[in-house]
Design a protein around this motif. Structure first.
Motif, short mmCIF file in Angstrom:
data_model
loop_
_atom_site.label_atom_id
_atom_site.label_comp_id
_atom_site.label_asym_id
_atom_site.label_seq_id
_atom_site.Cartn_x
_atom_site.Cartn_y
_atom_site.Cartn_z
N UNK A 88 0.84 -1.20 0.00
CA UNK A 88 0.00 0.00 0.00
C UNK A 88 0.87 1.25 0.00
N UNK A 89 1.93 1.24 0.81
CA UNK A 89 2.79 2.41 0.94
C UNK A 89 3.47 2.77 -0.38
N UNK A 90 4.11 1.79 -1.01
CA UNK A 90 4.86 2.11 -2.24
C UNK A 90 3.91 2.43 -3.39
N UNK A 91 2.75 1.79 -3.42
CA UNK A 91 1.77 2.15 -4.45
C UNK A 91 1.23 3.56 -4.23
N UNK A 92 1.10 3.97 -2.98
CA UNK A 92 0.67 5.33 -2.67
C UNK A 92 1.72 6.34 -3.14
N UNK A 93 2.98 6.00 -2.98
CA UNK A 93 4.04 6.87 -3.47
C UNK A 93 3.97 7.07 -4.98
N UNK A 94 3.76 5.98 -5.71
CA UNK A 94 3.63 6.07 -7.17
C UNK A 94 2.39 6.85 -7.57
N UNK A 95 1.29 6.63 -6.85
CA UNK A 95 0.05 7.35 -7.13
C UNK A 95 0.22 8.85 -6.93
N UNK A 96 0.86 9.24 -5.84
CA UNK A 96 1.10 10.66 -5.59
C UNK A 96 1.97 11.26 -6.69
N UNK A 97 2.91 10.50 -7.20
CA UNK A 97 3.80 11.00 -8.25
C UNK A 97 3.02 11.33 -9.52
N UNK A 98 2.14 10.44 -9.95
CA UNK A 98 1.40 10.69 -11.18
C UNK A 98 0.38 11.80 -10.99
N UNK B 114 6.55 1.74 10.74
CA UNK B 114 6.38 3.08 10.19
C UNK B 114 7.64 3.58 9.48
N UNK B 115 8.81 3.18 9.96
CA UNK B 115 10.04 3.59 9.28
C UNK B 115 10.07 3.04 7.85
N UNK B 116 9.74 1.77 7.69
CA UNK B 116 9.74 1.15 6.37
C UNK B 116 8.66 1.77 5.48
N UNK B 117 7.49 2.07 6.06
CA UNK B 117 6.39 2.62 5.27
C UNK B 117 6.70 4.02 4.77
N UNK B 118 7.22 4.87 5.65
CA UNK B 118 7.53 6.25 5.26
C UNK B 118 8.68 6.27 4.26
N UNK B 119 9.73 5.49 4.52
CA UNK B 119 10.87 5.43 3.61
C UNK B 119 10.46 4.88 2.26
N UNK B 120 9.67 3.81 2.27
CA UNK B 120 9.22 3.21 1.01
C UNK B 120 8.36 4.14 0.20
N UNK B 121 7.44 4.84 0.84
CA UNK B 121 6.57 5.79 0.14
C UNK B 121 7.39 6.91 -0.49
N UNK B 122 8.35 7.45 0.26
CA UNK B 122 9.16 8.57 -0.23
C UNK B 122 10.00 8.17 -1.42
N UNK B 123 10.67 7.02 -1.33
CA UNK B 123 11.53 6.57 -2.43
C UNK B 123 10.69 6.24 -3.66
N UNK B 124 9.58 5.57 -3.46
CA UNK B 124 8.70 5.23 -4.58
C UNK B 124 8.20 6.49 -5.29
N UNK B 125 7.84 7.51 -4.51
CA UNK B 125 7.37 8.77 -5.09
C UNK B 125 8.43 9.41 -5.97
N UNK B 126 9.64 9.57 -5.46
CA UNK B 126 10.71 10.23 -6.21
C UNK B 126 11.06 9.43 -7.47
N UNK B 127 11.17 8.12 -7.33
CA UNK B 127 11.53 7.28 -8.47
C UNK B 127 10.44 7.31 -9.54
#
Length: 268
Positions: A45-55, A216-229
């Motif tokens: 959910x976290x990394x998909x949210x990062x990608x969603x925010x990016x688009x 929460x550390x993994x979720x926040x880090x994963x979301x942030x990296x996924x968003x930037x990438x």
């Protein structure tokens, strides 16, 4: 997961979500090939949210204009290119929603395997190559029309099968229907917004009912990296697609599929 696994999986999600090479396949493969523990529902959910925010942020102007025009098309019965595109995106989303409800459990139970990914990676990669080389490449996304949009939507439903690639199959269908490469990519990216939002809501509901502990550390880090990438991926993909075409991504898919076949053969 340790920090290295979080970083690698978040990068994989961000870089592959919008390229025609299948993000779901790449997220499944580390556990299949490296024996990593499953990353869990919350991390997905976290990394998909990062990608969603990016688009959403990348296409914020287009999405705002489409939403405004779509609202006016309902309230004042005013229609323009933006409102039509909004309606077509909504229409194209329906097949994935319908088949997603029907096939979700079956796909997760029986199709999340290296064998399936190897086959779909190669087969749909070759189809992408054929579409890129033989299509007219004449139309913009504003000329797609409801019939073509619905066909692209049915193609998107095939992405439930791991290794197919949501971006890859929708771009393939759009190219086959005559859209230019950039138009096919933009249409595919815009289509990802309602689908990803719906998936996030459904999976979020499952997560809320799950006893799985949250890191929460993994979720926040994963979301942030996924968003930037993902943001960088969208930006550069749209810049180079008209010059490169789809051939580099097809070659990558064929190499990945062949590597998986060899891996499967050696471990059977």
């Amino acid at each position: 997961m340790d920090t290295l696994q979080v970083v690698i999986l978040a990068l994989i999600q961000g870089l592959t979500e919008f390229l025609p090479i299948s993000s779901s396949a790449h997220l499944i493969l580390p556990s299949q090939l490296l024996g990593w523990p499953d990353q869990g529902l919350s991390f997905d959910v976290a990394v998909n949210t990062g990608s969603l925010l990016a688009v959403i942020i990348y296409f914020r102007v287009e999405l705002y204009n489409m939403a405004k025009a779509w609202s006016l098309s309902i309230i004042k019965r005013e229609s323009d290119d933006e409102s039509k595109l909004a309606w077509w995106i909504i229409l194209a989303t329906l097949p994935a929603v319908f088949f997603g409800f029907l096939a979700k459990d079956f796909v997760e139970t029986y199709l999340r395997s290296a064998e399936v990914i190897a086959f779909t990676t190669i087969a749909f990669g070759l189809l992408l190559w054929w579409a890129d080389k033989t299509s007219r490449l004449e139309l913009t996304e504003y000329q797609s029309g409801w019939r073509k949009s619905l066909l692209i939507g049915f193609a998107q439903a095939l992405a439930l099968i791991p290794g197919t690639s949501r971006s890859g199959i929708t771009m393939t269908a759009a190219l086959m229907l005559g859209l230019q490469r950039e138009a096919a990519a933009r249409f595919s990216f815009l289509m990802s917004v309602p689908v990803s939002l719906g998936a996030a809501i459904l999976v979020g509901k499952d997560l809320a009912e799950s006893p799985e502990p949250l890191d929460m550390h993994a979720l926040v880090l994963g979301t942030s990296i996924s968003f930037v990438a993902a943001y960088a991926c969208i930006h550069y993909f749209l810049k180079i697609i008209s010059k490169m075409g789809m051939t580099p991504f097809v070659i990558y898919r064929l190499l990945l599929g062949a590597g998986l076949v060899v891996f499967i053969a050696l471990h059977n």
